[in-house]
Design a protein around this motif. Structure first.
Motif, PDB file in Angstrom:
ATOM      1  N   TYR A 141      -6.491 -16.358-129.764  1.00  0.00           N
ATOM      2  CA  TYR A 141      -6.622 -16.375-130.590  1.00  0.00           C
ATOM      3  C   TYR A 141      -6.885 -15.518-131.488  1.00  0.00           C
ATOM      4  N   ASN A 142      -6.072 -15.880-132.574  1.00  0.00           N
ATOM      5  CA  ASN A 142      -6.145 -14.725-134.326  1.00  0.00           C
ATOM      6  C   ASN A 142      -6.900 -15.243-135.516  1.00  0.00           C
ATOM      7  N   GLY A 143      -8.163 -14.924-135.012  1.00  0.00           N
ATOM      8  CA  GLY A 143      -9.147 -15.453-136.599  1.00  0.00           C
ATOM      9  C   GLY A 143      -9.652 -14.450-138.012  1.00  0.00           C
ATOM     10  N   ASP A 144     -10.221 -14.629-139.254  1.00  0.00           N
ATOM     11  CA  ASP A 144     -10.772 -14.653-139.591  1.00  0.00           C
ATOM     12  C   ASP A 144     -11.364 -13.779-139.939  1.00  0.00           C
ATOM     13  N   ALA A 145     -11.571 -12.315-139.446  1.00  0.00           N
ATOM     14  CA  ALA A 145     -13.030 -11.201-139.764  1.00  0.00           C
ATOM     15  C   ALA A 145     -13.646 -10.909-140.953  1.00  0.00           C
ATOM     16  N   GLY A 146     -12.919 -11.368-142.177  1.00  0.00           N
ATOM     17  CA  GLY A 146     -13.549 -11.048-143.187  1.00  0.00           C
ATOM     18  C   GLY A 146     -13.011  -9.629-144.189  1.00  0.00           C
ATOM     19  N   GLY A 147     -12.700 -10.530-145.418  1.00  0.00           N
ATOM     20  CA  GLY A 147     -11.937  -8.855-146.176  1.00  0.00           C
ATOM     21  C   GLY A 147     -11.100  -8.874-145.677  1.00  0.00           C
ATOM     22  N   GLY A 148      -9.760 -10.333-145.034  1.00  0.00           N
ATOM     23  CA  GLY A 148      -8.401 -10.354-144.876  1.00  0.00           C
ATOM     24  C   GLY A 148      -8.284  -9.386-143.627  1.00  0.00           C
ATOM     25  N   THR A 149      -8.762  -8.890-143.279  1.00  0.00           N
ATOM     26  CA  THR A 149      -9.020  -8.262-141.588  1.00  0.00           C
ATOM     27  C   THR A 149      -8.828  -9.478-140.485  1.00  0.00           C
ATOM     28  N   ARG A 150      -7.952  -9.763-139.741  1.00  0.00           N
ATOM     29  CA  ARG A 150      -7.522 -10.871-138.289  1.00  0.00           C
ATOM     30  C   ARG A 150      -8.703  -9.779-136.965  1.00  0.00           C
ATOM     31  N   ALA A 151      -8.831 -10.631-136.224  1.00  0.00           N
ATOM     32  CA  ALA A 151      -9.613 -10.646-135.076  1.00  0.00           C
ATOM     33  C   ALA A 151      -8.597 -11.053-134.267  1.00  0.00           C
ATOM     34  N   ALA A 152      -8.144 -10.267-133.066  1.00  0.00           N
ATOM     35  CA  ALA A 152      -7.819 -11.116-132.032  1.00  0.00           C
ATOM     36  C   ALA A 152      -8.369 -11.001-130.216  1.00  0.00           C
ATOM     37  N   PHE A 153      -8.028 -12.122-129.938  1.00  0.00           N
ATOM     38  CA  PHE A 153      -8.707 -12.004-128.271  1.00  0.00           C
ATOM     39  C   PHE A 153      -7.978 -12.997-127.590  1.00  0.00           C
ATOM     40  N   LEU A 154      -8.498 -12.787-126.419  1.00  0.00           N
ATOM     41  CA  LEU A 154      -7.921 -13.774-125.104  1.00  0.00           C
ATOM     42  C   LEU A 154      -9.011 -14.302-124.816  1.00  0.00           C
ATOM     43  N   VAL A 155      -8.427 -16.142-124.190  1.00  0.00           N
ATOM     44  CA  VAL A 155      -9.376 -17.095-124.764  1.00  0.00           C
ATOM     45  C   VAL A 155      -9.084 -17.306-123.020  1.00  0.00           C
ATOM     46  N   GLU A 156     -10.320 -17.834-122.614  1.00  0.00           N
ATOM     47  CA  GLU A 156     -10.031 -18.307-121.116  1.00  0.00           C
ATOM     48  C   GLU A 156     -11.116 -19.522-120.962  1.00  0.00           C
ATOM     49  N   HIS A 157     -10.057 -20.804-120.519  1.00  0.00           N
ATOM     50  CA  HIS A 157     -10.939 -22.110-119.927  1.00  0.00           C
ATOM     51  C   HIS A 157      -9.958 -23.085-119.979  1.00  0.00           C
ATOM     52  N   PRO A 158     -10.363 -23.846-118.579  1.00  0.00           N
ATOM     53  CA  PRO A 158      -9.794 -24.779-117.378  1.00  0.00           C
ATOM     54  C   PRO A 158      -8.824 -25.437-119.062  1.00  0.00           C
ATOM     55  N   ASP A 159      -9.361 -26.265-119.513  1.00  0.00           N
ATOM     56  CA  ASP A 159      -8.631 -26.807-120.745  1.00  0.00           C
ATOM     57  C   ASP A 159      -6.655 -26.303-121.756  1.00  0.00           C
ATOM     58  N   PHE A 160      -7.185 -25.081-121.224  1.00  0.00           N
ATOM     59  CA  PHE A 160      -6.101 -24.192-121.616  1.00  0.00           C
ATOM     60  C   PHE A 160      -4.720 -24.125-120.645  1.00  0.00           C
ATOM     61  N   GLN A 161      -5.250 -24.642-119.666  1.00  0.00           N
ATOM     62  CA  GLN A 161      -3.803 -24.222-118.515  1.00  0.00           C
ATOM     63  C   GLN A 161      -3.295 -25.210-119.286  1.00  0.00           C
ATOM     64  N   LEU A 162      -1.907 -24.213-118.626  1.00  0.00           N
ATOM     65  CA  LEU A 162      -0.782 -24.732-118.736  1.00  0.00           C
ATOM     66  C   LEU A 162      -0.873 -26.650-117.953  1.00  0.00           C
ATOM     67  N   PRO A 163       0.136 -27.465-118.103  1.00  0.00           N
ATOM     68  CA  PRO A 163       0.589 -29.049-117.046  1.00  0.00           C
ATOM     69  C   PRO A 163       1.656 -28.190-116.528  1.00  0.00           C
ATOM     70  N   PRO A 164       2.741 -29.325-115.325  1.00  0.00           N
ATOM     71  CA  PRO A 164       3.414 -27.978-114.698  1.00  0.00           C
ATOM     72  C   PRO A 164       4.825 -29.036-116.012  1.00  0.00           C
ATOM     73  N   PRO A 165       5.768 -28.339-115.471  1.00  0.00           N
ATOM     74  CA  PRO A 165       7.042 -28.285-116.432  1.00  0.00           C
ATOM     75  C   PRO A 165       7.307 -29.395-116.648  1.00  0.00           C
ATOM     76  N   GLU A 166       7.753 -29.883-118.096  1.00  0.00           N
ATOM     77  CA  GLU A 166       8.355 -30.672-118.227  1.00  0.00           C
ATOM     78  C   GLU A 166       9.370 -30.750-119.040  1.00  0.00           C
ATOM     79  N   PRO A 167      10.699 -32.062-119.332  1.00  0.00           N
ATOM     80  CA  PRO A 167      11.625 -31.045-119.467  1.00  0.00           C
ATOM     81  C   PRO A 167      11.839 -30.536-121.069  1.00  0.00           C
ATOM     82  N   ALA A 168      11.157 -31.638-121.750  1.00  0.00           N
ATOM     83  CA  ALA A 168      11.337 -31.900-123.198  1.00  0.00           C
ATOM     84  C   ALA A 168      10.344 -30.641-123.639  1.00  0.00           C
ATOM     85  N   ARG A 169       9.126 -30.551-123.331  1.00  0.00           N
ATOM     86  CA  ARG A 169       8.685 -29.385-123.312  1.00  0.00           C
ATOM     87  C   ARG A 169       9.401 -28.279-123.184  1.00  0.00           C
TER      88      ARG A 169
END
Length: 237
Positions: A141-169
């Motif tokens: 996640y790349n978020g606005d930290a004020g004054g035009g500065t962007r702060a970059a994070f790696l974030v973790e949560h079970p809902d962020f994990q990918l589902p199994p590969p699906e053809p269209a995706r």
């Protein structure tokens, strides 16, 4: 990792799997607000239906428009908790080991990055992509930290994990990456994605064949090693 490794290699290694994770994150969050308290080590997303509190997160650094540079979290004089900056310190050590100045230097001018981006969010995005290939953390996640500065994070949560590969995706990810991302080596990017996503992959000089649950993709390369065409088909099973 190979003994010979560049920042561009890392971008190729991360490109497709990172893109798929970010597409998934957009679907999970939809319209949202975000809030972080670095001292309390708390990061959350507020969506219309619920609040998602990250199980863990990592501050990589920040990209500021004034100096036109990226500053790694480990080098920031603000004194953030070590637990939040340890991933950036590991990236520094990796950069020193493999001679990758974009990771090893405390501050990285935007002009030193591929494409010489002028906007902080673009510079932060490039640094974050390379970081994913090293850390194995794939949602950012790349978020606005004020004054035009962007702060970059790696974030973790079970809902962020990918589902199994699906053809269209899978095909959407491949096509979107090839047309919209800064790739140096198309073969490397596709091979990395296949390996990390658990897809079957065979390569020869002019072609590649990717297979997964319910699909097959035949990919043709031109004389410069770039993807010249893709033919995909659905299959049973």
């Amino acid at each position: 990792m190979s003994d010979s490794l560049t920042f561009a290699n890392l971008l190729d290694d991360a490109a497709l799997l990172s893109l798929e994770h970010q597409l998934h994150l957009e679907e999970v969050l939809a319209d949202h607000n975000w809030n972080v308290d670095l001292q309390r080590r708390h990061f959350e997303f507020a969506t219309p239906g619920r609040t998602i509190v990250c199980t863990r997160f990592h501050l990589l650094g920040s990209a500021a428009p004034g100096p036109g540079s990226w500053l790694w979290a480990w080098a920031n004089p603000s004194g953030f908790p070590e637990e939040l900056t340890e991933a950036s310190a590991r990236l520094r050590d990796f950069g020193q080991q493999y001679g990758i100045p974009e990771l090893a230097s405390a501050e990285v001018p935007f002009r030193a990055l591929p494409g010489s981006p002028s906007e902080p969010h673009l510079a932060a995005g490039l640094i974050t992509e390379a970081a994913k290939a090293v850390t194995g953390g794939w949602t950012s996640y790349n978020g606005d930290a004020g004054g035009g500065t962007r702060a970059a994070f790696l974030v973790e949560h079970p809902d962020f994990q990918l589902p199994p590969p699906e053809p269209a995706r899978v095909m959407r990810v491949i096509q979107q990456a090839l047309t919209g991302l800064l790739l140096t080596d198309h073969r490397r990017a596709l091979s990395s994605y296949a390996a990390k996503r658990g897809l079957g992959a065979t390569f020869d000089r002019d072609h590649a064949r990717l297979t997964g649950p319910g699909f097959e993709a035949m990919i043709e390369f031109d004389e410069y090693g770039r993807v010249a065409g893709i033919k995909a088909s659905l299959s049973g099973g």
